[in-house]
Design a protein around this motif. Structure first.
Motif, mmCIF file in Angstrom:
data_model
loop_
_atom_site.group_PDB
_atom_site.id
_atom_site.type_symbol
_atom_site.label_atom_id
_atom_site.label_comp_id
_atom_site.label_asym_id
_atom_site.label_seq_id
_atom_site.Cartn_x
_atom_site.Cartn_y
_atom_site.Cartn_z
ATOM 1 N N ALA A 50 -45.831 -20.457 22.978
ATOM 2 C CA ALA A 50 -46.767 -21.096 22.051
ATOM 3 C C ALA A 50 -48.191 -20.658 22.367
ATOM 4 N N GLY A 51 -48.478 -20.448 23.650
ATOM 5 C CA GLY A 51 -49.797 -19.957 24.036
ATOM 6 C C GLY A 51 -50.064 -18.577 23.466
ATOM 7 N N VAL A 65 -52.477 -25.269 22.365
ATOM 8 C CA VAL A 65 -51.018 -25.447 22.393
ATOM 9 C C VAL A 65 -50.733 -26.945 22.276
ATOM 10 N N TYR A 66 -49.959 -27.279 21.253
ATOM 11 C CA TYR A 66 -49.605 -28.670 20.994
ATOM 12 C C TYR A 66 -48.137 -28.907 21.305
ATOM 13 N N TRP A 108 -51.215 -23.641 29.976
ATOM 14 C CA TRP A 108 -50.423 -22.486 29.582
ATOM 15 C C TRP A 108 -51.158 -21.226 30.027
ATOM 16 N N THR A 109 -50.408 -20.141 30.150
ATOM 17 C CA THR A 109 -50.952 -18.886 30.658
ATOM 18 C C THR A 109 -51.752 -18.174 29.570
ATOM 19 N N ARG A 110 -53.033 -17.952 29.828
ATOM 20 C CA ARG A 110 -53.906 -17.253 28.892
ATOM 21 C C ARG A 110 -53.760 -15.744 29.069
ATOM 22 N N LEU A 111 -53.949 -15.012 27.970
ATOM 23 C CA LEU A 111 -53.907 -13.555 28.014
ATOM 24 C C LEU A 111 -55.254 -13.004 28.480
#
Length: 136
Positions: A50-51, A65-66, A108-111
């Motif tokens: 989702a991220g 992200v929900y 969540w993991t960011r790019l």
């Protein structure tokens, strides 16, 4: 539900600023093919999936992200499952019915900027290739 492997929790990534209780519905333009109006709303059981969708979403807002819950039947997303890839490795789903926002997560993991550019380049290449067609 049809051969759904997950019971949740489920996540949806977007750049929209939403509130708990809001409903997300189908009928909007695809983030990946803006000429296509989507017949489904998409979600995943993978927070980082989702991220990724949030990072790639159209718009200028901050990626979010929900945590979501389906309000009706849903199915494996054929764009990333057996119609194109074996199984459902991305644990991705879609529904013609709305999904409800029940929370938001921020872990969540960011790019990296480089990874985000690579994803945009891949999507542009897919858009130029008929195999990148969306199963709507």
């Amino acid at each position: 539900m049809t051969d759904v492997l997950d019971e949740g929790p489920f996540y949806h990534g977007t750049k929209a600023d939403l509130q708990v209780g809001d409903l997300l519905t189908a009928g909007f333009r695809s983030n990946y093919r803006p000429e296509v109006v989507m017949n489904h709303i998409y979600f995943t059981a993978l927070r980082d999936g989702a991220g990724l969708a949030a990072e790639l979403a159209a718009g200028e807002g901050e990626p979010r992200v929900y945590v979501v819950e389906p309000t009706g039947p849903f199915e494996n997303d054929p764009n990333v499952t057996d119609k194109k890839f074996p199984g459902n490795p991305t644990r991705s789903y879609r529904s013609a019915d709305p999904i409800r926002i029940v929370g938001e997560v921020d872990d969540w993991t960011r790019l990296t900027p480089e990874a985000l550019k690579e994803w945009h380049d891949r999507l542009a290449a897919l858009a130029a290739d008929e195999r990148g067609e969306i199963i709507n």
